[in-house]
Design an enzyme around this catalytic site. Structure first.
Site, PDB file in Angstrom:
ATOM      1  CB  VAL A  73       0.625   4.983   6.491  1.00  0.00           C
ATOM      2  CG1 VAL A  73       0.566   6.440   6.945  1.00  0.00           C
ATOM      3  CG2 VAL A  73      -0.314   4.736   5.323  1.00  0.00           C
ATOM      4  CG  HIS A  74       7.357   5.470   8.774  1.00  0.00           C
ATOM      5  ND1 HIS A  74       7.845   6.462   9.596  1.00  0.00           N
ATOM      6  CD2 HIS A  74       7.907   4.317   9.206  1.00  0.00           C
ATOM      7  CE1 HIS A  74       8.675   5.927  10.476  1.00  0.00           C
ATOM      8  NE2 HIS A  74       8.724   4.629  10.266  1.00  0.00           N
ATOM      9  CG  LEU A  75       1.622   8.246  10.936  1.00  0.00           C
ATOM     10  CD1 LEU A  75       0.675   7.975  12.099  1.00  0.00           C
ATOM     11  CD2 LEU A  75       0.958   9.112   9.883  1.00  0.00           C
ATOM     12  N   GLY A  76       5.954  10.413  10.099  1.00  0.00           N
ATOM     13  CA  GLY A  76       7.177  11.090  10.509  1.00  0.00           C
ATOM     14  C   GLY A  76       8.409  10.229  10.289  1.00  0.00           C
ATOM     15  N   PRO A 121       5.669   9.385   4.635  1.00  0.00           N
ATOM     16  CG  PRO A 121       7.898   8.741   4.731  1.00  0.00           C
ATOM     17  CD  PRO A 121       6.774   9.247   5.584  1.00  0.00           C
TER      18      PRO A 121
END
Length: 156
Positions: A73-76, A121
């Site tokens: 999980v990629h925050l931004g 994403p």
């Protein structure tokens, strides 16, 4: 063959991975999955699967299921440059988490204030076959999705 249901870590508008404005994600270089354009507020990002927190950075995390499926999980986008600003972790690296458990609080307005895209994403790490990932209806439709709703499933 096992099927892993991957949940949306945040609510928002579901986005096909190829529509993420970053070639590392849109071309599937990291793996395949989907993304969520989050609401503009301070939100909680949850674990998309149950498993062990393999990697925890302020802006991203990887959880590996008991079956060995790693989900990033990629925050931004480009948020590594923020050095943790706008992110508060609620778990530690190496901890076991349950799907739906809060992992990081994400300050979306703080990220946008730095001129960065807050899209989230979510990919199966090292998945090289896009056909092994089946996106849920909201992703295909570009519709809103709730946090904790199925984002996609991954066959392994």
């Amino acid at each position: 063959m096992s099927l892993t249901r991957v949940l949306a870590p945040v609510a928002g508008r579901a986005v096909a991975l190829q529509d993420v404005p970053d070639p590392v994600f849109s071309a599937g270089m990291v793996g395949y999955g989907a993304a969520v354009d989050p609401p503009r507020g301070v939100i909680d990002a949850i674990a998309p699967v149950s498993g062990k927190v393999l990697k925890l950075m302020p802006h991203a995390y990887v959880i590996v299921t008991a079956e060995g499926v790693g989900v990033l999980v990629h925050l931004g986008l480009d948020t590594v440059a923020l050095n943790g600003e706008g992110f508060t972790a609620h778990v530690g690296q190496g901890e076991d988490v349950s799907a739906g458990q809060v992992v990081i609080t994400y300050d979306v307005p703080a990220v946008e204030a730095k001129g960065l895209n807050p899209i989230v994403p979510v990919v199966v790490m090292d998945e090289r076959e896009p056909g092994n990932v089946t996106v849920a209806g909201p992703v295909a439709a570009g519709a809103d999705i709730a946090s904790g709703a199925e984002l996609f499933s991954a066959a392994k």
